[in-house]
Design an enzyme around this catalytic site. Structure first.
Site, mmCIF file in Angstrom:
data_model
loop_
_atom_site.group_PDB
_atom_site.id
_atom_site.type_symbol
_atom_site.label_atom_id
_atom_site.label_comp_id
_atom_site.label_asym_id
_atom_site.label_seq_id
_atom_site.Cartn_x
_atom_site.Cartn_y
_atom_site.Cartn_z
ATOM 1 N N CYS A 106 45.472 33.738 39.137
ATOM 2 C CA CYS A 106 45.750 33.803 37.634
ATOM 3 C C CYS A 106 46.533 32.722 36.971
ATOM 4 C CB CYS A 106 46.060 35.245 37.404
ATOM 5 S SG CYS A 106 44.941 36.572 37.674
ATOM 6 N N ILE A 107 47.171 32.107 37.724
ATOM 7 C CA ILE A 107 48.199 31.057 37.160
ATOM 8 C C ILE A 107 47.587 29.561 37.416
ATOM 9 C CG2 ILE A 107 50.439 30.221 36.880
ATOM 10 C CD1 ILE A 107 51.078 33.190 38.058
#
Lengths: 103, 167
Positions: free
Chosen positions: A102-103
């Site tokens: 997600c990053i």
């Protein structure tokens, strides 16, 4: 899953267009996937692609942060090389699976 | 015409009004995720959310150890509220949480903001809140794109594929 001919080679791709098997990849395939996205690959691009492939082979999960700290390219540079999809587009062109971070 | 034609999001405007670790990170993760998807991203910090872009506080945000029913001990046992109020407990718990986040490759706040702005995301402070907390431009993170009124923020939110998210 579907079979697609890219740069004259038959490869298996996912519904999103990512290669199923990263070993089917070669530089011509990369160039053709990239040109479909409007990206013309340079040596700078290939440095990043090769780094992504190496890391994926090692089993690492890639994030924009880890790529930005790799010493190969910084985050700004990554956005410049692969506009609007620094991790997704580069992964697709590198023939590796769609990123899961997600990053 | 195909009625199922996809209409991807083109712009997100986020408002972060709280200064707790989890509230700020929720905004940062969503903002960075949007930038990485090629979505135009504006992040507006107001009230206690300003702590996230104030140099003095941005990298030492806390999570609440009292009044937080989801708070648990490391083993999963409930965290007694009375313990949460002891001096130093909130700081210790918060620093432990920051460490766990770091282990998951979640960067500290300043580095997270750098990821967002490196991809073209914009970061703003709310003028009213800046005045209220008596902050000056130099107290804020150097790469804040501006101190805006709410009217100016809404002007940024134009477009029919724009969403406003409040965390």
């Amino acid at each position: 899953m579907a079979v697609k001919t890219i740069a004259g080679v038959q490869v298996n791709v996912t519904d999103d267009g990512y290669l199923e098997d990263m070993d089917q990849w070669n530089e011509d395939i990369a160039k053709e996937i990239a040109s479909e996205m409007g990206i013309e690959l340079t040596d700078e691009h290939f440095k990043v692609l090769n780094y992504l492939r190496e890391k994926t082979k090692e089993g690492a999960s890639l994030s924009i942060r880890s790529v930005g700290k790799s010493g190969v390219v910084d985050v700004k540079g990554l956005y410049k090389l692969f506009p609007k999809g620094p991790l997704k587009f580069s992964s697709k062109i590198a023939g590796i699976p769609k990123p899961t971070s997600c990053i | 015409m195909d009625s199922k034609e996809k209409k991807p999001l083109e712009k997100v405007c986020m408002i972060c009004a709280k200064g707790a670790l989890e509230d700020v990170y929720a905004a940062l993760v969503m903002a960075n995720g949007a930038v990485m998807e090629g979505i135009e991203t504006h992040l507006f910090f107001t009230f206690f959310g300003l702590d996230a872009i104030t140099k003095k506080t941005m990298n030492s945000l806390h999570t609440a150890t009292t009044g937080n029913p989801a708070m648990r001990m490391p083993g999963g046992l409930p965290f007694p509220t009375i313990l949460g109020g002891l001096p130093g407990v909130e700081a210790a718990v918060s620093s432990m949480m920051r460490k766990q986040m770091e282990d998951l490759d979640m960067p500290p706040v300043d580095e997270f903001l750098e990821l967002i702005t490196a991809g073209g995301g914009k970061v703003y402070a709310c003028k009213l809140a800046v005045d209220m907390f008596k902050l000056r431009k130099e107290d804020l993170w150097d790469d804040v794109d501006g101190i805006l009124t709410i009217g100016e923020f809404y002007e940024l939110c134009d477009g029919d594929r724009t969403q406003i998210i409040f965390t």
